[in-house]
Design an enzyme around this catalytic site. Structure first.
Site, PDB file in Angstrom:
ATOM      1  N   LYS A  76       1.137  -0.857  -0.188  1.00 56.01           N
ATOM      2  CA  LYS A  76      -0.066  -0.225   0.374  1.00 56.01           C
ATOM      3  C   LYS A  76       1.236   1.476   0.180  1.00 56.01           C
ATOM      4  O   LYS A  76       1.879   1.509   0.846  1.00 56.01           O
ATOM      5  CB  LYS A  76      -0.863   0.059   1.152  1.00 56.01           C
ATOM      6  N   SER A 151      -9.304   1.738   3.434  1.00 59.35           N
ATOM      7  CA  SER A 151      -8.286   2.350   2.615  1.00 59.35           C
ATOM      8  C   SER A 151      -7.374   1.278   1.805  1.00 59.35           C
ATOM      9  O   SER A 151      -7.152   2.183   0.604  1.00 59.35           O
ATOM     10  CB  SER A 151      -7.754   3.303   3.476  1.00 59.35           C
ATOM     11  N   SER A 175      -8.894  -0.286   7.757  1.00 61.00           N
ATOM     12  CA  SER A 175      -8.901  -0.930   6.532  1.00 61.00           C
ATOM     13  C   SER A 175      -7.447  -2.205   5.487  1.00 61.00           C
ATOM     14  O   SER A 175      -8.236  -1.680   4.821  1.00 61.00           O
ATOM     15  CB  SER A 175      -7.890   0.259   6.330  1.00 61.00           C
TER      16      SER A 175
HETATM   17  N1  GLN Z   1     -12.761   3.883   7.246  1.00 59.49           N
HETATM   18  C1  GLN Z   1     -11.814   4.333   8.221  1.00 59.49           C
HETATM   19  C2  GLN Z   1     -11.187   5.865   8.362  1.00 59.49           C
HETATM   20  O1  GLN Z   1     -12.267   6.141   7.333  1.00 59.49           O
HETATM   21  C3  GLN Z   1     -10.677   3.137   8.217  1.00 59.49           C
HETATM   22  C4  GLN Z   1      -9.638   3.654   7.668  1.00 59.49           C
HETATM   23  C5  GLN Z   1      -8.347   2.784   8.384  1.00 59.49           C
HETATM   24  O2  GLN Z   1      -8.202   1.934   8.541  1.00 59.49           O
HETATM   25  N2  GLN Z   1      -6.695   3.836   8.145  1.00 59.49           N
HETATM   26  O3  GLN Z   1     -10.571   5.980   9.346  1.00 59.49           O
END
Ligand code: GLN
Length: 477
Positions: A76, A151, A175
């Site tokens: 990532k 993400s 994420s």
């Molecule tokens: N969807 C969550 C957020 O927007 C988790 C994001 C993540 O784990 N980086 O914060």
């Protein structure tokens, strides 16, 4: 030919010269090209990967390879890989090159894993859909009009579509698990402090974890035991010795598993097929002799507000370093500005996307003198209550079971009146980050539109071994 093989199986095939690592890399590259429209990789390190594969192939013949030889990894784009670009899906880091390797990268390379490229993601890992990337949305492999989750959405697509064997993502509130659920693969988040975050771009430091996306629990186990553990560059990493997770795959005794009663309440907002799969998972587990018990969690509705108050607060301070001077992008208009402040403002206004700006503002607000006690300090207290309540559950139970997400993958670009709708996606995943415990998402079936459905299992701190062994048993391999 390589599809669905685990690393062990690949290593056996390499040793038997059924194919070479070069062939394997070419197979992944072919899949990357074939599915270019899914917008998974921001950059593919094609020549480098082929060059390194040839070198490792030589050493396989002489038996002098590391234990991850044969493993091809996608990262990532929030993880530093020296002398390679690093953008965090943001325009503000356009053109920035990593100056050093993240600890996870160092440890992977030391065991002869190969990095094939960097994967798209929501800007600064903020989001649940990959729609927040400055480099375009990534598409779901089961339906290109739908999101892959976020993400680490592209990291999940890459594993599903055989563009690499395993992806290294990050998980601050779900994420790796949520996109894994949307793309029909496995997403694993370790205990907070199990894996070094040195070289991971920070979003919310008291929540951020490196996470793994793969198809096989044994691959997760093998990589985890290689990259976990003490690191002089990250003082939040636990000193606890790293277990041999891959050696723990023996059949477990019947387990005690809790699930939250209110999730199955008639008024809960679960998609009907997700509900059915939760019910059938519970029935199956009971048939296998496990004790599956409904429990109450009156604090459940506080988890999301706590998560979004604390993560935005931490993000607002973590992201203050991107000022258009030190890293990557600087607005060309800003050069003409008369003072430093105006230059920062111009670069940040153009460099950051909408969601990131929203979170920086929200975080700044909850940290401001007038509102600090009402929001930030209170959220810290509630976090403590949630963590303690979670601990109490584990005094009695081995695992907590829930769906990974309330729905399956949703459509790209659906306008949302209220941002909270998107934040509700994280309903089940954030508890593991708020409490710092390990969790995994695995696929249990499909909905009527043939989109994957994921279930999540959480375990107590540092019970990665038990969690992975149970997962292995569940998927019956
Ligand atoms: N969807 C969550 C957020 O927007 C988790 C994001 C993540 O784990 N980086 O914060």
């Amino acid at each position: 030919m390589h599809s669905n093989q685990s690393l062990k199986e690949i290593q056996i095939a390499l040793l038997a010269s059924e194919y070479s690592l070069g062939d394997l890399v070419r197979y992944y590259l072919q899949n990357i090209r074939e599915h270019a429209s899914l917008n998974v990789f921001l950059e593919v390190f094609e020549d480098e990967a082929l060059r390194k594969a040839a070198r490792i192939d030589q050493r396989i013949k002489t038996g002098t390879v590391g234990k991850l030889a044969g493993l091809v990894v996608g990262i990532k784009d929030v993880i530093s890989y020296q002398d390679h670009q690093l953008t965090a899906g943001s325009r503000i880091l356009e053109g920035f090159e990593a100056q050093y390797n993240a600890t996870v990268i160092e440890r992977l390379i030391a065991e002869d894993a190969l990095i094939i490229g960097r994967q798209n993601c929501d800007e600064f890992a903020m989001g649940s859909s990959n729609e927040n990337s400055a480099y375009g949305v990534t598409r779901n492999p089961f339906d290109p009009d739908r999101v892959p989750g976020g993400s680490s959405g592209a990291s999940a697509v890459a594993v599903q579509k055989d563009m690499c064997l395993l992806s290294i993502g990050s998980d601050t509130g779900g994420s790796v698990r949520q996109p894994a659920a949307f793309c029909g693969v496995m997403g694993f988040k370790p205990t907070y402090g199990r894996i070094s975050r040195h070289g991971l771009i920070a979003y919310a430091s008291s929540f951020d974890c490196i996470g793994l996306i793969a198809k096989h629990p044994e691959d997760i186990a093998l990589v985890l035991e290689t990259i976990a553990g003490k690191d002089e560059f990250d003082s939040t990493v636990s000193e606890k010795p790293v277990e041999t997770y891959s050696g723990a795959f023996s059949t477990l005794a019947p387990q005690k598993i809790a699930y939250y009663e209110e999730i199955l309440a008639p008024q809960s907002a679960l998609q009907p097929e997700v509900r059915e799969h939760l019910e059938s998972t519970i029935t199956q587990l009971r048939q296998q002799g496990h004790d599956v018990v409904p429990i109450e969690a009156p604090w459940l509705s506080y988890i999301l507000p706590v998560y979004y108050i604390l993560t935005t607060a931490e993000a607002s301070t973590n992201l203050s370093r991107y000022d258009g001077v030190r890293y990557g992008f600087r607005s060309s208009q800003s050069e003409s500005k008369q003072n430093l402040e105006a230059m920062y403002k111009e670069s940040r206004t153009i460099g950051f996307g909408k969601e990131v700006k929203k979170r920086i503002m929200l975080g700044t607000f909850v940290l401001s003198a007038d509102y600090f006690d009402a929001y930030y300090a209170k959220a810290q207290k509630v976090r403590r209550i949630i963590a303690e309540s979670t601990q109490k559950i584990f005094q009695e139970y081995d695992f907590i079971l829930s769906p990974t997400t309330p729905t399956t993958a949703f459509e790209i670009g659906v306008p949302r009146e209220n941002p909270v709708e998107m934040y509700l996606e994280d309903l089940f995943t954030v508890q593991a980050n708020v409490a710092g415990i390990p969790a995994v998402s695995y696929q249990v079936g499909f909905d009527q539109k043939k989109l994957p459905i994921g279930m999540q299992l959480m375990a107590n701190h540092f019970e990665e071994s038990k969690l992975l062994a149970f997962l292995q048993e569940l998927i019956g391999k």
